[in-house]
Write a protein that holds these residues in place. Structure first.
Motif, PDB file in Angstrom:
ATOM      1  N   PRO A 188      31.711  28.221 -25.952  1.00 26.71           N
ATOM      2  CA  PRO A 188      30.920  29.436 -26.129  1.00 26.71           C
ATOM      3  C   PRO A 188      29.540  29.077 -26.704  1.00 26.71           C
ATOM      4  CG  PRO A 188      32.622  29.298 -27.809  1.00 26.71           C
ATOM      5  CD  PRO A 188      32.821  28.132 -26.890  1.00 26.71           C
ATOM      6  N   PRO A 189      28.642  30.032 -26.825  1.00 27.48           N
ATOM      7  CA  PRO A 189      27.294  29.759 -27.326  1.00 27.48           C
ATOM      8  C   PRO A 189      27.294  28.983 -28.645  1.00 27.48           C
ATOM      9  CG  PRO A 189      27.410  31.992 -26.525  1.00 27.48           C
ATOM     10  CD  PRO A 189      28.817  31.455 -26.499  1.00 27.48           C
ATOM     11  N   GLY A 190      26.514  27.903 -28.667  1.00 27.97           N
ATOM     12  CA  GLY A 190      26.346  27.109 -29.877  1.00 27.97           C
ATOM     13  C   GLY A 190      27.479  26.162 -30.204  1.00 27.97           C
ATOM     14  N   ALA A 191      28.562  26.172 -29.438  1.00 28.36           N
ATOM     15  CA  ALA A 191      29.730  25.340 -29.742  1.00 28.36           C
ATOM     16  C   ALA A 191      29.520  23.895 -29.310  1.00 28.36           C
ATOM     17  CB  ALA A 191      30.966  25.904 -29.059  1.00 28.36           C
ATOM     18  N   SER A 192      30.225  22.994 -29.991  1.00 26.47           N
ATOM     19  CA  SER A 192      30.233  21.571 -29.647  1.00 26.47           C
ATOM     20  C   SER A 192      31.661  21.094 -29.519  1.00 26.47           C
ATOM     21  CB  SER A 192      29.554  20.732 -30.739  1.00 26.47           C
ATOM     22  OG  SER A 192      28.185  20.970 -30.772  1.00 26.47           O
ATOM     23  N   ALA A 193      31.849  20.056 -28.725  1.00 28.28           N
ATOM     24  CA  ALA A 193      33.152  19.401 -28.605  1.00 28.28           C
ATOM     25  C   ALA A 193      32.903  17.912 -28.437  1.00 28.28           C
ATOM     26  CB  ALA A 193      33.929  19.948 -27.417  1.00 28.28           C
ATOM     27  N   THR A 194      33.770  17.113 -29.012  1.00 32.22           N
ATOM     28  CA  THR A 194      33.642  15.665 -28.943  1.00 32.22           C
ATOM     29  C   THR A 194      34.921  15.084 -28.373  1.00 32.22           C
ATOM     30  OG1 THR A 194      32.197  15.725 -30.880  1.00 32.22           O
ATOM     31  CG2 THR A 194      33.102  13.595 -30.269  1.00 32.22           C
ATOM     32  N   SER A 195      34.772  14.191 -27.403  1.00 36.00           N
ATOM     33  CA  SER A 195      35.928  13.565 -26.767  1.00 36.00           C
ATOM     34  C   SER A 195      36.624  12.619 -27.740  1.00 36.00           C
ATOM     35  CB  SER A 195      35.485  12.773 -25.530  1.00 36.00           C
ATOM     36  OG  SER A 195      34.809  11.587 -25.926  1.00 36.00           O
ATOM     37  N   PRO A 196      37.855  12.242 -27.432  1.00 33.25           N
ATOM     38  CA  PRO A 196      38.474  11.158 -28.198  1.00 33.25           C
ATOM     39  C   PRO A 196      37.672   9.871 -27.981  1.00 33.25           C
ATOM     40  CG  PRO A 196      40.100  12.297 -26.844  1.00 33.25           C
ATOM     41  CD  PRO A 196      38.743  12.800 -26.432  1.00 33.25           C
ATOM     42  N   SER A 197      37.833   8.914 -28.866  1.00 33.06           N
ATOM     43  CA  SER A 197      37.154   7.627 -28.714  1.00 33.06           C
ATOM     44  C   SER A 197      37.732   6.861 -27.538  1.00 33.06           C
ATOM     45  CB  SER A 197      37.327   6.776 -29.980  1.00 33.06           C
ATOM     46  OG  SER A 197      36.598   7.334 -31.036  1.00 33.06           O
TER      47      SER A 197
ATOM     48  N   LEU B 144      23.922  -0.654 -21.444  1.00 34.01           N
ATOM     49  CA  LEU B 144      22.998  -1.463 -22.238  1.00 34.01           C
ATOM     50  C   LEU B 144      22.438  -0.734 -23.456  1.00 34.01           C
ATOM     51  CD1 LEU B 144      21.000  -3.136 -19.316  1.00 34.01           C
ATOM     52  CD2 LEU B 144      23.019  -4.021 -20.492  1.00 34.01           C
ATOM     53  N   ALA B 145      23.056   0.374 -23.849  1.00 29.25           N
ATOM     54  CA  ALA B 145      22.554   1.139 -24.989  1.00 29.25           C
ATOM     55  C   ALA B 145      23.375   0.902 -26.253  1.00 29.25           C
ATOM     56  CB  ALA B 145      22.570   2.629 -24.656  1.00 29.25           C
ATOM     57  N   LEU B 146      24.401   0.074 -26.173  1.00 25.24           N
ATOM     58  CA  LEU B 146      25.287  -0.115 -27.309  1.00 25.24           C
ATOM     59  C   LEU B 146      24.599  -0.851 -28.456  1.00 25.24           C
ATOM     60  CD1 LEU B 146      27.302   0.344 -24.916  1.00 25.24           C
ATOM     61  CD2 LEU B 146      28.884  -1.039 -26.216  1.00 25.24           C
ATOM     62  N   PRO B 147      24.626  -0.259 -29.643  1.00 22.98           N
ATOM     63  CA  PRO B 147      24.135  -0.984 -30.813  1.00 22.98           C
ATOM     64  C   PRO B 147      25.082  -2.149 -31.130  1.00 22.98           C
ATOM     65  CG  PRO B 147      24.264   1.383 -31.231  1.00 22.98           C
ATOM     66  CD  PRO B 147      24.972   1.120 -29.937  1.00 22.98           C
ATOM     67  N   LEU B 148      24.587  -3.152 -31.815  1.00 21.44           N
ATOM     68  CA  LEU B 148      25.421  -4.290 -32.206  1.00 21.44           C
ATOM     69  C   LEU B 148      26.644  -3.813 -32.978  1.00 21.44           C
ATOM     70  CD1 LEU B 148      22.803  -6.943 -33.340  1.00 21.44           C
ATOM     71  CD2 LEU B 148      24.307  -7.046 -31.358  1.00 21.44           C
ATOM     72  N   GLY B 149      27.779  -4.429 -32.735  1.00 22.54           N
ATOM     73  CA  GLY B 149      29.000  -4.101 -33.452  1.00 22.54           C
ATOM     74  C   GLY B 149      29.742  -2.893 -32.917  1.00 22.54           C
ATOM     75  N   THR B 150      29.316  -2.340 -31.802  1.00 23.55           N
ATOM     76  CA  THR B 150      29.974  -1.162 -31.238  1.00 23.55           C
ATOM     77  C   THR B 150      31.245  -1.564 -30.499  1.00 23.55           C
ATOM     78  OG1 THR B 150      27.919   0.067 -31.024  1.00 23.55           O
ATOM     79  CG2 THR B 150      29.719   0.732 -29.581  1.00 23.55           C
ATOM     80  N   THR B 151      32.330  -0.829 -30.750  1.00 20.80           N
ATOM     81  CA  THR B 151      33.596  -1.097 -30.074  1.00 20.80           C
ATOM     82  C   THR B 151      34.121   0.112 -29.308  1.00 20.80           C
ATOM     83  OG1 THR B 151      34.835  -0.508 -32.064  1.00 20.80           O
ATOM     84  CG2 THR B 151      34.297  -2.849 -31.756  1.00 20.80           C
ATOM     85  N   SER B 152      33.641   1.302 -29.641  1.00 22.02           N
ATOM     86  CA  SER B 152      34.121   2.502 -28.951  1.00 22.02           C
ATOM     87  C   SER B 152      33.011   3.545 -28.918  1.00 22.02           C
ATOM     88  CB  SER B 152      35.366   3.075 -29.642  1.00 22.02           C
ATOM     89  OG  SER B 152      35.056   3.520 -30.945  1.00 22.02           O
ATOM     90  N   ALA B 153      33.240   4.570 -28.099  1.00 22.33           N
ATOM     91  CA  ALA B 153      32.242   5.633 -27.966  1.00 22.33           C
ATOM     92  C   ALA B 153      32.933   6.964 -27.730  1.00 22.33           C
ATOM     93  CB  ALA B 153      31.288   5.324 -26.812  1.00 22.33           C
ATOM     94  N   GLN B 154      32.224   8.015 -28.029  1.00 25.44           N
ATOM     95  CA  GLN B 154      32.673   9.375 -27.772  1.00 25.44           C
ATOM     96  C   GLN B 154      31.556  10.124 -27.057  1.00 25.44           C
ATOM     97  OE1 GLN B 154      33.459  10.077 -32.049  1.00 25.44           O
ATOM     98  NE2 GLN B 154      35.348  11.030 -31.309  1.00 25.44           N
ATOM     99  N   LEU B 155      31.940  11.049 -26.211  1.00 27.97           N
ATOM    100  CA  LEU B 155      30.988  11.936 -25.561  1.00 27.97           C
ATOM    101  C   LEU B 155      30.986  13.245 -26.335  1.00 27.97           C
ATOM    102  CD1 LEU B 155      29.114  12.650 -23.164  1.00 27.97           C
ATOM    103  CD2 LEU B 155      31.168  13.446 -21.977  1.00 27.97           C
ATOM    104  N   LYS B 156      29.810  13.673 -26.808  1.00 22.16           N
ATOM    105  CA  LYS B 156      29.681  14.941 -27.521  1.00 22.16           C
ATOM    106  C   LYS B 156      28.909  15.903 -26.642  1.00 22.16           C
ATOM    107  CE  LYS B 156      28.055  17.162 -31.716  1.00 22.16           C
ATOM    108  NZ  LYS B 156      27.386  16.998 -33.011  1.00 22.16           N
ATOM    109  N   LEU B 157      29.485  17.072 -26.404  1.00 26.68           N
ATOM    110  CA  LEU B 157      28.855  18.115 -25.590  1.00 26.68           C
ATOM    111  C   LEU B 157      28.550  19.312 -26.468  1.00 26.68           C
ATOM    112  CD1 LEU B 157      31.264  17.894 -22.536  1.00 26.68           C
ATOM    113  CD2 LEU B 157      28.973  16.920 -22.728  1.00 26.68           C
ATOM    114  N   THR B 158      27.355  19.887 -26.320  1.00 29.74           N
ATOM    115  CA  THR B 158      26.940  21.039 -27.108  1.00 29.74           C
ATOM    116  C   THR B 158      26.296  22.070 -26.195  1.00 29.74           C
ATOM    117  OG1 THR B 158      26.508  19.613 -29.016  1.00 29.74           O
ATOM    118  CG2 THR B 158      25.513  21.809 -29.051  1.00 29.74           C
ATOM    119  N   SER B 159      26.749  23.310 -26.313  1.00 30.32           N
ATOM    120  CA  SER B 159      26.128  24.406 -25.583  1.00 30.32           C
ATOM    121  C   SER B 159      24.919  24.886 -26.375  1.00 30.32           C
ATOM    122  CB  SER B 159      27.111  25.567 -25.405  1.00 30.32           C
ATOM    123  OG  SER B 159      26.436  26.700 -24.899  1.00 30.32           O
ATOM    124  N   THR B 160      23.752  24.902 -25.733  1.00 28.51           N
ATOM    125  CA  THR B 160      22.542  25.408 -26.394  1.00 28.51           C
ATOM    126  C   THR B 160      22.304  26.878 -26.054  1.00 28.51           C
ATOM    127  OG1 THR B 160      21.053  24.736 -24.614  1.00 28.51           O
ATOM    128  CG2 THR B 160      21.495  23.100 -26.352  1.00 28.51           C
TER     129      THR B 160
END
Length: 113
Positions: free
Chosen positions: A4-13, A76-92
Motif C-alpha cells: 500500500p502507499p508508503g509501505a516497504s518490504a525486504t526479501s530474505p537474504s 560488480l557493486a558489492l562492497p568488500l566483505g559482502t556475503t549476502s544481499a536483500q532486495l528492498k521495495l518501497t512504494s512511493t
C-alpha cells in the motif's frame, strides 16, 4: 506481495557474489500514483550492513498489468566483505497499490536478447 502507499518490504537474504548480476520480478500497479523504488541491501558475514545500492524505480504507468520488471542490477557493486544481499521495495505512492510476485536472482539475463 501487496504494497500500500508508503509501505516497504525486504526479501530474505540470499547468497550473492560479484557475478550475480541482476534481480528481477513481476510487478503490477493498481491505481498507484507513485513509483516502486528498488534498493539492494548488502550484508557481511556477521549480518552487518556493508552497503545500500539505490538502484532504480519502476513507473506506475508502465505496470498497469502484470509484466516482468526491468533488471535491478547488482553486478560488480558489492562492497568488500559482502556475503549476502536483500532486495528492498518501497512504494512511493500516496494512493493505490503496488503488487509484486516471483522475485528472483537472474544471472542469465546477460545471455538473453
Amino acid at each position: 506481495l501487496a504494497l500500500p502507499p508508503g509501505a516497504s518490504a525486504t526479501s530474505p537474504s540470499v547468497c550473492i557474489n560479484l557475478l550475480d548480476p541482476f534481480f528481477r520480478m513481476f510487478a503490477k500497479s493498481t491505481s498507484a500514483n507513485g513509483d516502486l523504488r528498488a534498493q539492494i541491501v548488502f550484508h557481511g558475514l556477521t549480518g552487518n550492513i556493508t552497503g545500500i545500492l539505490n538502484v532504480t524505480s519502476f513507473g506506475a504507468g508502465d505496470y498497469v498489468s502484470w509484466k516482468p520488471t526491468s533488471t535491478v542490477p547488482s553486478l560488480l557493486a558489492l562492497p568488500l566483505g559482502t556475503t549476502s544481499a536483500q532486495l528492498k521495495l518501497t512504494s512511493t505512492a500516496s494512493r493505490g497499490m503496488w503488487e509484486v510476485d516471483d522475485v528472483f536472482v537472474d544471472p542469465c539475463i546477460g545471455r538473453i536478447g
